[in-house]
Design an enzyme around this catalytic site. Structure first.
Site, mmCIF file in Angstrom:
data_model
loop_
_atom_site.group_PDB
_atom_site.id
_atom_site.type_symbol
_atom_site.label_atom_id
_atom_site.label_comp_id
_atom_site.label_asym_id
_atom_site.label_seq_id
_atom_site.Cartn_x
_atom_site.Cartn_y
_atom_site.Cartn_z
ATOM 1 N N ARG A 246 -8.014 15.579 2.681
ATOM 2 C CA ARG A 246 -6.868 15.057 3.436
ATOM 3 C C ARG A 246 -5.800 14.593 2.456
ATOM 4 N NH1 ARG A 246 -6.028 9.806 6.350
ATOM 5 N NH2 ARG A 246 -4.552 10.224 8.022
ATOM 6 N N PHE A 251 2.176 9.355 0.737
ATOM 7 C CA PHE A 251 1.229 8.406 1.330
ATOM 8 C C PHE A 251 -0.020 8.300 0.467
ATOM 9 C CE2 PHE A 251 -1.675 7.509 5.235
ATOM 10 C CZ PHE A 251 -1.785 6.183 4.865
ATOM 11 N N ASN A 293 -12.525 4.365 5.275
ATOM 12 C CA ASN A 293 -13.688 3.826 5.974
ATOM 13 C C ASN A 293 -13.734 4.290 7.413
ATOM 14 O OD1 ASN A 293 -11.991 2.032 7.509
ATOM 15 N ND2 ASN A 293 -11.922 0.682 5.726
ATOM 16 N N PHE A 304 -9.390 6.971 -1.379
ATOM 17 C CA PHE A 304 -8.066 7.590 -1.461
ATOM 18 C C PHE A 304 -7.286 6.964 -2.609
ATOM 19 C CE2 PHE A 304 -7.619 4.022 1.451
ATOM 20 C CZ PHE A 304 -6.381 3.461 1.155
ATOM 21 N N HIS A 317 -8.374 -1.965 4.198
ATOM 22 C CA HIS A 317 -9.017 -1.103 3.206
ATOM 23 C C HIS A 317 -9.108 -1.845 1.881
ATOM 24 C CE1 HIS A 317 -8.791 2.551 5.728
ATOM 25 N NE2 HIS A 317 -7.740 1.919 6.232
#
Length: 358
Positions: A246, A251, A293, A304, A317
Protein backbone atom coordinates in the site's frame (compact mmCIF):
# COMPACT_ATOMS: atom_id res chain seq x y z
CA UNK A 1 -15.54 15.34 48.24
CA UNK A 2 -17.23 13.97 45.18
CA UNK A 3 -20.56 12.27 44.83
CA UNK A 4 -21.09 8.63 43.99
CA UNK A 5 -23.83 7.04 41.93
CA UNK A 6 -25.11 3.66 40.72
CA UNK A 7 -23.23 1.85 37.93
CA UNK A 8 -23.41 3.92 34.78
CA UNK A 9 -24.73 2.97 31.37
CA UNK A 10 -21.58 4.33 29.77
CA UNK A 11 -19.60 1.56 31.41
CA UNK A 12 -21.21 -0.93 29.03
CA UNK A 13 -19.70 0.91 26.09
CA UNK A 14 -16.24 0.35 27.54
CA UNK A 15 -16.35 -3.41 26.99
CA UNK A 16 -14.76 -3.49 23.57
CA UNK A 17 -12.05 -5.53 21.92
CA UNK A 18 -9.08 -7.24 23.50
CA UNK A 19 -5.71 -7.10 21.81
CA UNK A 20 -4.92 -10.25 19.86
CA UNK A 21 -1.89 -12.44 20.57
CA UNK A 22 -0.18 -12.32 23.90
CA UNK A 23 -2.75 -9.95 25.41
CA UNK A 24 -0.20 -7.47 26.80
CA UNK A 25 -1.90 -4.55 28.50
CA UNK A 26 -5.34 -5.96 27.71
CA UNK A 27 -7.97 -3.55 28.98
CA UNK A 28 -11.20 -5.47 28.98
CA UNK A 29 -11.96 -9.18 28.60
CA UNK A 30 -15.05 -10.81 27.23
CA UNK A 31 -16.27 -8.99 24.15
CA UNK A 32 -14.26 -9.12 20.94
CA UNK A 33 -16.77 -7.27 18.83
CA UNK A 34 -15.98 -9.19 15.65
CA UNK A 35 -12.36 -8.07 15.31
CA UNK A 36 -11.13 -7.86 11.73
CA UNK A 37 -7.61 -8.40 10.54
CA UNK A 38 -7.15 -5.70 7.89
CA UNK A 39 -4.31 -3.49 9.07
CA UNK A 40 -4.47 0.06 7.81
CA UNK A 41 -4.11 3.68 8.90
CA UNK A 42 -7.04 5.01 10.80
CA UNK A 43 -8.52 8.35 9.90
CA UNK A 44 -10.09 8.72 13.35
CA UNK A 45 -9.84 7.21 16.81
CA UNK A 46 -10.26 3.44 17.05
CA UNK A 47 -13.00 1.66 18.90
CA UNK A 48 -12.49 -1.99 18.03
CA UNK A 49 -9.74 -4.07 16.50
CA UNK A 50 -9.95 -3.53 12.77
CA UNK A 51 -12.34 -0.62 13.17
CA UNK A 52 -11.14 0.94 9.94
CA UNK A 53 -10.62 -1.00 6.74
CA UNK A 54 -9.50 -0.26 3.22
CA UNK A 55 -12.49 -0.46 0.88
CA UNK A 56 -12.35 0.69 -2.73
CA UNK A 57 -9.28 2.75 -1.92
CA UNK A 58 -10.92 4.66 0.92
CA UNK A 59 -10.79 4.40 4.67
CA UNK A 60 -14.14 3.43 6.15
CA UNK A 61 -15.09 3.01 9.81
CA UNK A 62 -17.40 0.27 10.94
CA UNK A 63 -20.68 1.35 12.48
CA UNK A 64 -19.83 0.17 15.99
CA UNK A 65 -16.61 2.17 16.02
CA UNK A 66 -18.20 5.38 14.81
CA UNK A 67 -20.69 5.24 17.68
CA UNK A 68 -18.37 4.01 20.43
CA UNK A 69 -15.64 5.26 22.72
CA UNK A 70 -11.96 5.45 22.01
CA UNK A 71 -10.15 3.29 24.55
CA UNK A 72 -6.53 3.59 25.52
CA UNK A 73 -4.22 2.40 28.25
CA UNK A 74 -2.50 5.72 28.75
CA UNK A 75 0.07 7.20 31.08
CA UNK A 76 3.29 5.96 29.43
CA UNK A 77 4.58 4.02 32.43
CA UNK A 78 2.59 5.93 35.06
CA UNK A 79 0.62 3.88 37.54
CA UNK A 80 -2.87 4.99 36.56
CA UNK A 81 -5.11 3.81 33.73
CA UNK A 82 -7.50 6.08 31.90
CA UNK A 83 -9.69 6.19 28.82
CA UNK A 84 -10.19 9.21 26.62
CA UNK A 85 -13.23 10.11 24.53
CA UNK A 86 -14.31 13.42 23.07
CA UNK A 87 -16.70 14.11 25.92
CA UNK A 88 -15.05 12.59 28.99
CA UNK A 89 -12.07 10.97 30.70
CA UNK A 90 -12.52 7.79 32.76
CA UNK A 91 -9.98 6.83 35.44
CA UNK A 92 -9.88 3.58 37.41
CA UNK A 93 -8.00 3.18 40.71
CA UNK A 94 -7.74 -0.43 42.02
CA UNK A 95 -8.63 -0.79 45.70
CA UNK A 96 -8.75 -3.56 48.31
CA UNK A 97 -11.97 -5.27 49.36
CA UNK A 98 -12.04 -3.50 52.72
CA UNK A 99 -11.90 0.03 51.27
CA UNK A 100 -15.05 2.10 51.81
CA UNK A 101 -16.22 5.34 50.23
CA UNK A 102 -15.09 7.26 53.32
CA UNK A 103 -11.50 6.09 52.68
CA UNK A 104 -11.36 7.70 49.24
CA UNK A 105 -9.66 11.06 48.72
CA UNK A 106 -11.32 12.89 45.80
CA UNK A 107 -10.56 16.57 45.31
CA UNK A 108 -11.55 18.16 42.01
CA UNK A 109 -11.46 21.66 40.65
CA UNK A 110 -12.11 22.58 37.01
CA UNK A 111 -8.38 22.30 36.33
CA UNK A 112 -6.91 20.00 39.01
CA UNK A 113 -7.50 16.48 40.36
CA UNK A 114 -6.32 14.61 43.44
CA UNK A 115 -7.42 10.99 43.76
CA UNK A 116 -6.20 8.46 46.29
CA UNK A 117 -6.77 6.83 49.66
CA UNK A 118 -6.43 8.40 53.08
CA UNK A 119 -3.00 7.87 54.60
CA UNK A 120 -1.39 6.95 51.25
CA UNK A 121 0.39 8.83 48.48
CA UNK A 122 -2.09 10.12 45.86
CA UNK A 123 -2.88 7.80 42.98
CA UNK A 124 -3.40 10.80 40.67
CA UNK A 125 -2.50 14.37 41.56
CA UNK A 126 -1.88 17.37 39.37
CA UNK A 127 -3.15 19.88 36.85
CA UNK A 128 -5.46 18.37 34.26
CA UNK A 129 -4.66 18.64 30.56
CA UNK A 130 -7.75 20.83 30.07
CA UNK A 131 -10.80 22.04 31.95
CA UNK A 132 -13.62 19.79 33.21
CA UNK A 133 -17.20 20.40 34.35
CA UNK A 134 -17.06 20.16 38.11
CA UNK A 135 -20.77 19.58 38.77
CA UNK A 136 -21.14 16.87 36.10
CA UNK A 137 -18.06 14.83 37.04
CA UNK A 138 -18.70 11.84 39.35
CA UNK A 139 -17.03 8.84 41.00
CA UNK A 140 -18.15 5.46 42.29
CA UNK A 141 -16.81 2.19 43.74
CA UNK A 142 -17.48 -0.84 41.55
CA UNK A 143 -16.10 -4.21 40.48
CA UNK A 144 -14.31 -4.24 37.13
CA UNK A 145 -13.99 -7.55 35.20
CA UNK A 146 -10.24 -7.08 34.60
CA UNK A 147 -9.01 -4.89 37.45
CA UNK A 148 -11.27 -6.11 40.25
CA UNK A 149 -12.59 -3.64 42.78
CA UNK A 150 -11.91 -0.06 41.67
CA UNK A 151 -12.79 3.56 42.19
CA UNK A 152 -14.06 4.77 38.81
CA UNK A 153 -13.96 8.51 38.11
CA UNK A 154 -15.73 10.07 35.13
CA UNK A 155 -14.55 13.59 34.33
CA UNK A 156 -16.82 15.47 31.93
CA UNK A 157 -14.81 17.75 29.66
CA UNK A 158 -15.66 21.44 29.47
CA UNK A 159 -15.28 21.22 25.69
CA UNK A 160 -15.32 18.25 23.36
CA UNK A 161 -11.78 17.40 22.29
CA UNK A 162 -9.27 14.58 22.61
CA UNK A 163 -6.62 15.14 25.26
CA UNK A 164 -2.97 14.35 24.63
CA UNK A 165 -2.61 13.35 28.31
CA UNK A 166 -4.59 13.24 31.53
CA UNK A 167 -2.16 15.46 33.46
CA UNK A 168 0.06 18.23 32.17
CA UNK A 169 2.95 16.58 34.05
CA UNK A 170 2.83 13.66 31.59
CA UNK A 171 3.88 15.93 28.74
CA UNK A 172 7.62 15.21 28.68
CA UNK A 173 9.81 14.96 25.57
CA UNK A 174 10.17 11.35 24.34
CA UNK A 175 13.61 9.73 24.24
CA UNK A 176 14.61 9.55 20.57
CA UNK A 177 17.84 7.65 21.19
CA UNK A 178 18.50 5.17 18.38
CA UNK A 179 19.16 1.83 20.06
CA UNK A 180 19.26 -0.38 16.94
CA UNK A 181 19.79 0.08 13.22
CA UNK A 182 18.13 -2.10 10.60
CA UNK A 183 18.25 -2.18 6.81
CA UNK A 184 15.91 -3.11 3.99
CA UNK A 185 17.27 -3.68 0.47
CA UNK A 186 14.54 -2.72 -1.97
CA UNK A 187 13.72 -4.00 -5.43
CA UNK A 188 11.16 -2.44 -7.80
CA UNK A 189 9.87 -4.91 -10.39
CA UNK A 190 12.93 -7.06 -9.72
CA UNK A 191 15.49 -4.28 -10.16
CA UNK A 192 17.62 -3.07 -7.23
CA UNK A 193 16.46 0.35 -6.00
CA UNK A 194 18.79 0.80 -3.03
CA UNK A 195 18.89 0.40 0.73
CA UNK A 196 16.72 2.00 3.42
CA UNK A 197 18.35 2.20 6.86
CA UNK A 198 16.16 2.88 9.87
CA UNK A 199 17.01 3.71 13.46
CA UNK A 200 14.76 2.32 16.19
CA UNK A 201 13.70 4.26 19.31
CA UNK A 202 14.19 1.38 21.71
CA UNK A 203 14.07 3.45 24.88
CA UNK A 204 10.63 4.87 24.21
CA UNK A 205 9.16 1.82 22.43
CA UNK A 206 11.33 -1.18 23.40
CA UNK A 207 8.76 -3.89 22.66
CA UNK A 208 7.74 -2.41 19.30
CA UNK A 209 11.35 -1.82 18.28
CA UNK A 210 12.34 -5.37 19.21
CA UNK A 211 9.49 -6.80 17.15
CA UNK A 212 10.65 -4.89 14.06
CA UNK A 213 14.32 -5.72 14.65
CA UNK A 214 13.64 -9.44 15.04
CA UNK A 215 11.46 -9.49 11.92
CA UNK A 216 14.32 -7.87 10.01
CA UNK A 217 16.84 -10.48 11.18
CA UNK A 218 14.43 -13.41 10.97
CA UNK A 219 15.97 -14.88 14.12
CA UNK A 220 12.73 -15.98 15.81
CA UNK A 221 11.60 -19.48 14.95
CA UNK A 222 7.93 -20.13 14.22
CA UNK A 223 6.13 -21.89 17.08
CA UNK A 224 2.93 -23.35 15.57
CA UNK A 225 0.81 -22.81 18.69
CA UNK A 226 2.07 -19.26 19.14
CA UNK A 227 2.54 -18.06 15.56
CA UNK A 228 -0.60 -19.49 13.99
CA UNK A 229 -0.74 -17.13 11.02
CA UNK A 230 2.83 -17.85 9.98
CA UNK A 231 2.41 -21.58 10.49
CA UNK A 232 -0.81 -21.65 8.46
CA UNK A 233 0.86 -19.75 5.60
CA UNK A 234 4.05 -21.83 5.88
CA UNK A 235 6.05 -18.62 6.32
CA UNK A 236 9.01 -17.69 8.49
CA UNK A 237 8.96 -14.65 10.76
CA UNK A 238 10.80 -12.23 8.51
CA UNK A 239 10.19 -9.24 6.27
CA UNK A 240 12.58 -10.68 3.68
CA UNK A 241 10.71 -11.34 0.44
CA UNK A 242 7.61 -9.37 1.48
CA UNK A 243 6.27 -6.34 -0.38
CA UNK A 244 5.09 -2.79 0.14
CA UNK A 245 1.44 -3.47 -0.63
CA UNK A 246 0.00 0.00 0.00
CA UNK A 247 1.66 3.19 -1.25
CA UNK A 248 -0.06 6.59 -1.18
CA UNK A 249 2.01 9.55 -2.46
CA UNK A 250 2.38 12.48 -0.06
CA UNK A 251 1.26 10.24 2.80
CA UNK A 252 3.10 6.98 3.43
CA UNK A 253 4.42 3.64 2.14
CA UNK A 254 3.18 0.52 3.98
CA UNK A 255 4.63 -2.99 4.14
CA UNK A 256 5.29 -5.89 6.47
CA UNK A 257 2.51 -8.30 5.53
CA UNK A 258 4.76 -11.31 5.02
CA UNK A 259 2.00 -13.94 5.21
CA UNK A 260 -0.56 -12.66 2.69
CA UNK A 261 0.90 -9.54 1.09
CA UNK A 262 -2.42 -7.70 0.85
CA UNK A 263 -2.75 -5.98 4.23
CA UNK A 264 -4.74 -8.73 5.94
CA UNK A 265 -1.80 -10.75 7.25
CA UNK A 266 1.48 -10.53 9.09
CA UNK A 267 2.24 -11.47 12.66
CA UNK A 268 4.41 -10.22 15.51
CA UNK A 269 7.25 -12.25 16.97
CA UNK A 270 5.23 -12.31 20.20
CA UNK A 271 2.37 -14.17 18.54
CA UNK A 272 -0.27 -12.38 16.46
CA UNK A 273 -1.06 -8.92 17.95
CA UNK A 274 0.42 -6.82 20.75
CA UNK A 275 -0.56 -3.64 22.57
CA UNK A 276 0.09 -0.01 21.66
CA UNK A 277 3.22 0.90 23.56
CA UNK A 278 3.48 4.70 23.44
CA UNK A 279 1.99 7.62 21.54
CA UNK A 280 4.60 10.06 22.82
CA UNK A 281 6.26 10.46 19.41
CA UNK A 282 4.10 12.28 16.90
CA UNK A 283 3.82 11.98 13.10
CA UNK A 284 5.39 15.39 12.54
CA UNK A 285 7.42 14.87 9.37
CA UNK A 286 8.44 12.55 6.58
CA UNK A 287 10.74 9.58 7.21
CA UNK A 288 9.16 8.34 10.44
CA UNK A 289 8.66 4.63 11.03
CA UNK A 290 5.28 3.76 12.58
CA UNK A 291 3.07 0.73 13.15
CA UNK A 292 0.05 0.00 11.00
CA UNK A 293 -2.57 -1.86 13.00
CA UNK A 294 -5.97 -3.51 13.08
CA UNK A 295 -7.37 -1.19 15.76
CA UNK A 296 -6.47 -0.23 19.30
CA UNK A 297 -3.81 -2.51 20.82
CA UNK A 298 -3.74 -4.67 17.67
CA UNK A 299 -0.19 -4.30 16.32
CA UNK A 300 1.30 -7.16 14.31
CA UNK A 301 4.07 -6.91 11.74
CA UNK A 302 2.85 -4.24 9.33
CA UNK A 303 4.56 -0.86 9.39
CA UNK A 304 4.63 2.33 7.37
CA UNK A 305 7.10 5.11 6.62
CA UNK A 306 5.66 8.62 6.39
CA UNK A 307 6.36 10.73 3.31
CA UNK A 308 4.67 13.79 4.85
CA UNK A 309 3.49 14.96 8.25
CA UNK A 310 0.38 13.04 9.36
CA UNK A 311 -0.93 14.60 12.56
CA UNK A 312 -4.30 12.87 12.25
CA UNK A 313 -2.53 9.58 13.07
CA UNK A 314 -1.24 10.81 16.44
CA UNK A 315 -2.65 8.81 19.33
CA UNK A 316 -3.63 5.98 17.00
CA UNK A 317 -0.34 4.62 15.63
CA UNK A 318 2.95 4.04 17.45
CA UNK A 319 5.97 5.85 16.00
CA UNK A 320 9.05 3.83 16.92
CA UNK A 321 11.86 4.84 14.56
CA UNK A 322 13.05 6.94 11.63
CA UNK A 323 14.82 6.63 8.32
CA UNK A 324 18.45 7.63 8.93
CA UNK A 325 19.78 6.79 5.46
CA UNK A 326 18.23 6.02 2.11
CA UNK A 327 15.22 8.29 2.15
CA UNK A 328 15.78 8.71 -1.58
CA UNK A 329 14.86 5.02 -1.87
CA UNK A 330 11.65 5.69 0.06
CA UNK A 331 10.86 8.33 -2.56
CA UNK A 332 11.39 5.72 -5.28
CA UNK A 333 8.85 3.54 -3.50
CA UNK A 334 6.47 6.48 -3.24
CA UNK A 335 6.81 7.13 -6.98
CA UNK A 336 5.07 3.83 -7.81
CA UNK A 337 2.10 4.51 -5.54
CA UNK A 338 -1.39 5.74 -6.34
CA UNK A 339 -4.26 7.58 -4.68
CA UNK A 340 -5.98 4.24 -4.06
CA UNK A 341 -2.85 2.84 -2.44
CA UNK A 342 -2.36 0.10 -5.04
CA UNK A 343 1.25 0.11 -6.31
CA UNK A 344 1.82 0.39 -10.06
CA UNK A 345 4.91 -1.81 -9.70
CA UNK A 346 5.92 -4.58 -7.30
CA UNK A 347 8.11 -3.26 -4.47
CA UNK A 348 9.92 -6.05 -2.60
CA UNK A 349 12.14 -6.20 0.47
CA UNK A 350 14.81 -8.35 -1.18
CA UNK A 351 16.90 -8.54 1.99
CA UNK A 352 16.84 -7.12 5.50
CA UNK A 353 18.68 -7.36 8.77
CA UNK A 354 20.43 -5.49 11.56
CA UNK A 355 23.46 -3.20 11.29
CA UNK A 356 26.03 -2.21 13.93
CA UNK A 357 25.22 1.05 15.68
CA UNK A 358 28.72 2.43 15.26
Amino acid sequence: GGRSRAPLLWMAAALLCLPFGDGSSALFPGLHGGCRVTETLRASAPGQCGSAALKEGKLVENEAQSQGRSLRLRGGGLQFRYEDSWKDITIRMPIAENIKARDVVYKLTPSNLELGLKGQDPYVKGDLWDMVKLDDSVWEIETHPKLGRVVTVQLIKAKGAKWDYLLKSEDVPPDLTVTHKCFMDIEVDGEAAGRVTVGLYGKTCPRTAENFRALCTGEVEVEPEKHKRSAAANKTLTYKGSTFHRIIPQFMVQGGDFTKGDGTGGESVYGDRFADESFAIKHTREGLLSMANAGADCNGAQFFITTAAAGHLNGKHVVFGEVIDGYDVVKKIEDVGSNSGKPTKTVTIADCGELPLA
